[in-house]
Write a protein that holds these residues in place. Structure first.
Motif, PDB file in Angstrom:
ATOM      1  N   LYS A  16       0.850  -1.206   0.000  1.00  0.00           N
ATOM      2  CA  LYS A  16       0.000   0.000   0.000  1.00  0.00           C
ATOM      3  C   LYS A  16       0.875   1.241   0.000  1.00  0.00           C
ATOM      4  CE  LYS A  16      -3.906  -2.132   0.419  1.00  0.00           C
ATOM      5  NZ  LYS A  16      -5.222  -2.038  -0.099  1.00  0.00           N
ATOM      6  N   MET A  36       2.272   1.697  -3.326  1.00  0.00           N
ATOM      7  CA  MET A  36       1.256   2.200  -4.251  1.00  0.00           C
ATOM      8  C   MET A  36       1.172   3.716  -4.219  1.00  0.00           C
ATOM      9  SD  MET A  36      -1.720  -0.650  -3.783  1.00  0.00           S
ATOM     10  CE  MET A  36      -3.064   0.484  -3.881  1.00  0.00           C
ATOM     11  N   ASP A  56      -9.226  -1.304   0.876  1.00  0.00           N
ATOM     12  CA  ASP A  56      -9.797  -1.264  -0.463  1.00  0.00           C
ATOM     13  C   ASP A  56     -11.190  -0.647  -0.486  1.00  0.00           C
ATOM     14  OD1 ASP A  56      -8.011  -2.590  -2.501  1.00  0.00           O
ATOM     15  OD2 ASP A  56      -7.925  -3.986  -0.823  1.00  0.00           O
ATOM     16  N   TYR A  58      -4.291   8.059 -10.894  1.00  0.00           N
ATOM     17  CA  TYR A  58      -3.758   6.719 -11.185  1.00  0.00           C
ATOM     18  C   TYR A  58      -4.469   5.670 -10.331  1.00  0.00           C
ATOM     19  CZ  TYR A  58      -0.329   2.906 -10.760  1.00  0.00           C
ATOM     20  OH  TYR A  58       0.283   1.688 -10.699  1.00  0.00           O
ATOM     21  N   LEU A  59      -4.575   5.966  -9.028  1.00  0.00           N
ATOM     22  CA  LEU A  59      -5.213   5.007  -8.126  1.00  0.00           C
ATOM     23  C   LEU A  59      -6.704   4.925  -8.394  1.00  0.00           C
ATOM     24  CD1 LEU A  59      -3.349   5.871  -4.818  1.00  0.00           C
ATOM     25  CD2 LEU A  59      -3.057   3.837  -6.229  1.00  0.00           C
ATOM     26  N   GLN A 113      -8.256   5.310 -11.196  1.00  0.00           N
ATOM     27  CA  GLN A 113      -8.535   4.506 -12.383  1.00  0.00           C
ATOM     28  C   GLN A 113      -8.164   3.049 -12.154  1.00  0.00           C
ATOM     29  OE1 GLN A 113      -6.528   6.760 -15.386  1.00  0.00           O
ATOM     30  NE2 GLN A 113      -8.332   8.008 -15.805  1.00  0.00           N
ATOM     31  N   GLY A 114      -7.020   2.832 -11.506  1.00  0.00           N
ATOM     32  CA  GLY A 114      -6.565   1.459 -11.285  1.00  0.00           C
ATOM     33  C   GLY A 114      -7.489   0.695 -10.367  1.00  0.00           C
ATOM     34  N   LEU A 115      -7.895   1.335  -9.279  1.00  0.00           N
ATOM     35  CA  LEU A 115      -8.687   0.640  -8.269  1.00  0.00           C
ATOM     36  C   LEU A 115     -10.180   0.855  -8.451  1.00  0.00           C
ATOM     37  CD1 LEU A 115      -6.512   1.520  -5.147  1.00  0.00           C
ATOM     38  CD2 LEU A 115      -6.284  -0.434  -6.654  1.00  0.00           C
ATOM     39  N   THR A 167      -6.803  -5.786  -3.142  1.00  0.00           N
ATOM     40  CA  THR A 167      -5.343  -5.685  -3.141  1.00  0.00           C
ATOM     41  C   THR A 167      -4.693  -6.857  -2.417  1.00  0.00           C
ATOM     42  OG1 THR A 167      -5.607  -4.139  -1.318  1.00  0.00           O
ATOM     43  CG2 THR A 167      -5.043  -3.210  -3.443  1.00  0.00           C
ATOM     44  N   GLY A 219      -7.076  -3.079 -13.880  1.00  0.00           N
ATOM     45  CA  GLY A 219      -6.426  -1.895 -13.311  1.00  0.00           C
ATOM     46  C   GLY A 219      -5.861  -2.183 -11.929  1.00  0.00           C
ATOM     47  N   LEU A 220      -6.658  -2.865 -11.120  1.00  0.00           N
ATOM     48  CA  LEU A 220      -6.230  -3.189  -9.756  1.00  0.00           C
ATOM     49  C   LEU A 220      -4.975  -4.048  -9.785  1.00  0.00           C
ATOM     50  CD1 LEU A 220      -7.035  -3.448  -6.623  1.00  0.00           C
ATOM     51  CD2 LEU A 220      -7.873  -5.678  -7.317  1.00  0.00           C
ATOM     52  N   VAL A 280      -1.987  -1.987 -10.720  1.00  0.00           N
ATOM     53  CA  VAL A 280      -1.508  -1.100  -9.649  1.00  0.00           C
ATOM     54  C   VAL A 280      -0.760  -1.906  -8.586  1.00  0.00           C
ATOM     55  CG1 VAL A 280      -2.264   0.372  -7.735  1.00  0.00           C
ATOM     56  CG2 VAL A 280      -3.285   0.648  -9.990  1.00  0.00           C
ATOM     57  N   ALA A 298       3.282  -2.031  -7.622  1.00  0.00           N
ATOM     58  CA  ALA A 298       3.757  -1.641  -6.287  1.00  0.00           C
ATOM     59  C   ALA A 298       4.487  -2.789  -5.611  1.00  0.00           C
ATOM     60  CB  ALA A 298       2.575  -1.191  -5.432  1.00  0.00           C
TER      61      ALA A 298
END
Lengths: 272, 398
Positions: A145, A148, A180, A207-208, A210-212, B79, B110-111, B114, B118
């Motif tokens: 995390k 990230m 999350d 970024y986060l 869109q990613g998450l 995650t 996407g998840l 990411v 990381a």
């Protein structure tokens, strides 16, 4: 269209376009908050859609942070209904409330990290509190995390007081993301950062998000953030809220909104 | 090698797990169920089997194989789940297997991206190697140096405060009267009820024990001497100093410490205001004035408590009791010595309290730590000074 302020050119069209496609995750209806005699919001309506970044702006004292607090349940409104992820937060049972809190992450203005714990331990707090995982996995999750949000493991071993303001915000973001969440609340995330750090933070949020697949509710004063990452903007004005895209709001006749977006700073952000 | 070998860790409908099948030279790992915090929490043992060191979902044959990780049956992914998958794949890759991840649902792409990015960051460097005795030695050395530095700091602060005090006294108009009276009120006047109660109780206990113990040798009448010398010379000033250290010394630290956290002290400095003059001197002067008065008050009340007890047990009336004190073994020096110590104690309590307050840095925890330290240190120093004064006074024959 009962409220005079919602009559934004262009806003109505986008409302209808996206309204059918995206689900509403936060809905505020007829919200009234007041402190004693002082009325902050009066009959405020607001919808936040799934997967969008909503920027909330307004003058000092217009109740941006109060609105955020009301939605996350830190403040009980005088009247009105707030529905988050399908639950009416005023009527939620304690169990529902706890479940709801897990699905929402909040980044407070200066991070609000626990000063007696290291940064990594701060991120572990929600994980240890809400889930049963082996300790080494919890450590690893905390490390990831932090990675990230762009923090190293060395930074994770430090205490919040030993970090710079920008790193504290990143650490606060990592903690907000620990479980999350589906909705991320940000209270002035770029305040107090230099323009480069602020731009980097904006990029990180994008970024986060869109990613998450996050929905972001962002209280901000930063016109560059609004320009860079917000899908829609909510302006708090006259105890109510006015929602629209940046382009639509730029054309709005209201003098305050006009001054906000067309002042020297607004113009600079528009050019940049 | 064409026969199907399969092991199932968990069923698809239940918690998270994966199914391993052998299919035409390729190991297929089909991840199933909810790979999220809740889904994984209920399968702790399996997590250990996946994430634990030395475990591998693919039977170890010693030969590199092709592994296809299929995520198309995953019902939820967060995650934690993504991280576990990453760890699993990284371990298999390290063992020489070729990994191919397929069937990633579009909304999880996407998840996964990411988290894997990381997680791919370099792992934390191992903490510096240390042995048990090394650690202890370092700890002892460090705390010794810390103590020494702290003592020097307190001495330096003592010097700075003395200079500031001299400066202020040379120009009395610079004494801030409002805070001075505020602290006189809070540290002095408002301490009277609790101090009076405690002094009364101490007097009663001393009187009671004195009469009982002295009564064994038939010397009850000496209780006036016991109470007079005990209270006026030692106990009165000591109990007052301890209560004030606990009440006001801690308050000083917490007040100044909180101002330090909110950067009020820094703001003062930038405005050219001297925190010593504004914060420390008024508190110091207030205590120096208040503590002797409080001590006198405590002495009187404690003697009164003793007198009550003597009256009850020994039937000595108040007039006899109080006139017996100066007529007996008690010297006027004993009473003055007790009062002379009070300003010394006041100085130490105020100085330690303010010093610790100014040492606070940054966090809420720091305020608590320094407040505790302030009280402990102040009481410790009061005891030390009391012992020193006692020895010196006896040596000088006072």
């Amino acid at each position: 269209m009962a409220l005079p302020h919602t009559d934004v050119p262009g806003a109505a069209a986008t409302d209808d376009d996206a309204g059918t496609a995206a689900e509403t995750v936060i809905s505020v209806r007829e919200l009234t908050t007041r402190f004693g005699e002082h009325v902050v919001h009066c009959g405020l309506d607001l919808d936040v859609r799934q997967g969008e970044v909503l920027g909330v702006v307004g003058g000092s004292g217009s109740g941006k942070s109060v609105l955020l607090k009301a939605i996350v349940g830190l403040l009980r409104p005088a009247a009105g209904r707030i529905t988050v992820l399908g639950h009416d937060i005023a009527r939620a049972t304690p169990r529902q409330h706890a479940a709801l809190q897990r699905r929402c992450g909040v980044l407070f203005q200066d991070g609000a990290l626990f000063s007696s714990l290291t940064v990594a331990e701060n991120v572990q707090v929600p994980l240890l509190e809400h889930a049963v995982l082996p300790p080494d996995l919890v450590h690893e999750v905390a490390r990831v995390k932090l990675a990230m949000v762009g923090l190293t493991a060395e930074a994770g071993r430090k205490y919040p007081a030993q970090l710079s303001g920008g790193m504290r915000k990143r650490a606060g973001l990592a903690r907000a993301l620990a479980l999350d969440p589906e909705i991320l609340f940000l209270d002035e995330p770029t305040a107090g950062l230099d323009p480069i750090a602020a731009a980097a933070f904006d990029e990180l949020i994008r970024y986060l998000q869109q990613g998450l697949g996050l929905t972001v509710f962002m209280v901000t004063h930063d016109l560059d953030s609004l320009q860079a990452i917000c899908d829609r903007i909510a302006v708090l004005i006259g105890h109510k809220v006015l929602v629209g895209t940046l382009t639509a709001l730029r054309e709005h006749p209201d003098p305050w909104i006009n001054a906000y977006f067309h002042g020297p700073r607004g113009r600079a952000a528009a050019v940049g | 090698m064409t026969t199907d070998r399969s092991t199932t860790t968990a069923s698809a409908a239940g918690p998270a797990g994966f199914t391993t099948t052998w299919d035409q030279g390729v190991w297929c790992l089909l991840a199933t169920g909810p790979w999220d915090l809740d889904g994984l929490a209920s399968v702790q043992a399996e997590i250990k089997a996946i994430a634990g060191p030395g475990s591998s979902p693919v039977p170890a044959t010693g030969e590199p194989a092709s592994v296809r990780v299929d995520l198309s049956d995953v019902s939820a992914l967060d995650t934690v789940g993504a991280l576990l998958l990453h760890q699993m794949c990284a371990r298999m890759q390290a063992a020489g297997h070729r990994i191919q991840v397929v069937g990633v649902p579009q909304h999880h792409r996407g998840l996964l991206d990411v988290v894997w990015r990381a997680a791919g960051a370099p792992p934390p460097p191992p903490p510096p190697a240390s042995s048990w005795h090394n650690d202890r030695l370092v700890h002892v050395g460090r705390s010794l140096v810390d103590r020494w530095v702290k003592t020097l700091q307190l001495l330096a602060f003592f010097g700075v405060v003395c200079i500031a005090l001299g400066r202020v006294l040379a120009n009395p108009r610079r004494i801030r009267l409002a805070p001075l009276f505020y602290h006189l009120d809070h540290a002095g006047l408002r301490a009277l009820p609790i101090l009076g109660l405690l002094a009364f109780l101490i007097g009663i206990v001393m009187g009671y024990q004195g009469i009982v113990q002295l009564g064994k040798v038939g010397a009850e009448f000496l209780v006036t001497d016991l109470l007079g010398i005990g209270i006026l010379r030692e106990i009165g000033s000591l109990i007052t100093a301890i209560i004030v250290a606990g009440r006001s010394g801690s308050a000083f630290t917490a007040q100044i410490g909180t101002m330090q956290v909110t950067q009020e002290v820094d703001a003062m400095r930038t405005m050219g205001l001297d925190p010593l003059e504004l914060l420390v001197i008024p508190r110091l002067l207030a205590l120096i004035v208040a503590l002797p008065l409080l001590t006198f008050f405590a002495n009187v009340i404690a003697l009164f408590g003793g007198a009550v007890m003597t009256y009850v047990l020994f039937d000595m009336n108040f007039l006899e009791f109080f006139s017996g004190i100066p007529g007996g073994a008690l010297d006027v020096h004993d009473a003055t010595l007790g009062l002379i110590k009070a300003p010394l104690f006041a100085f130490v309590i105020a100085m330690v309290g303010c010093h610790e307050g100014l040492q606070v840095s940054g966090s809420a925890e720091s305020v608590g730590l320094h407040t505790t330290r302030s009280v402990v240190e102040a009481i410790f120093l009061v005891m030390v000074i009391n012992a020193l004064v006692s020895v010196i006074a006896t040596a000088l024959g006072i």
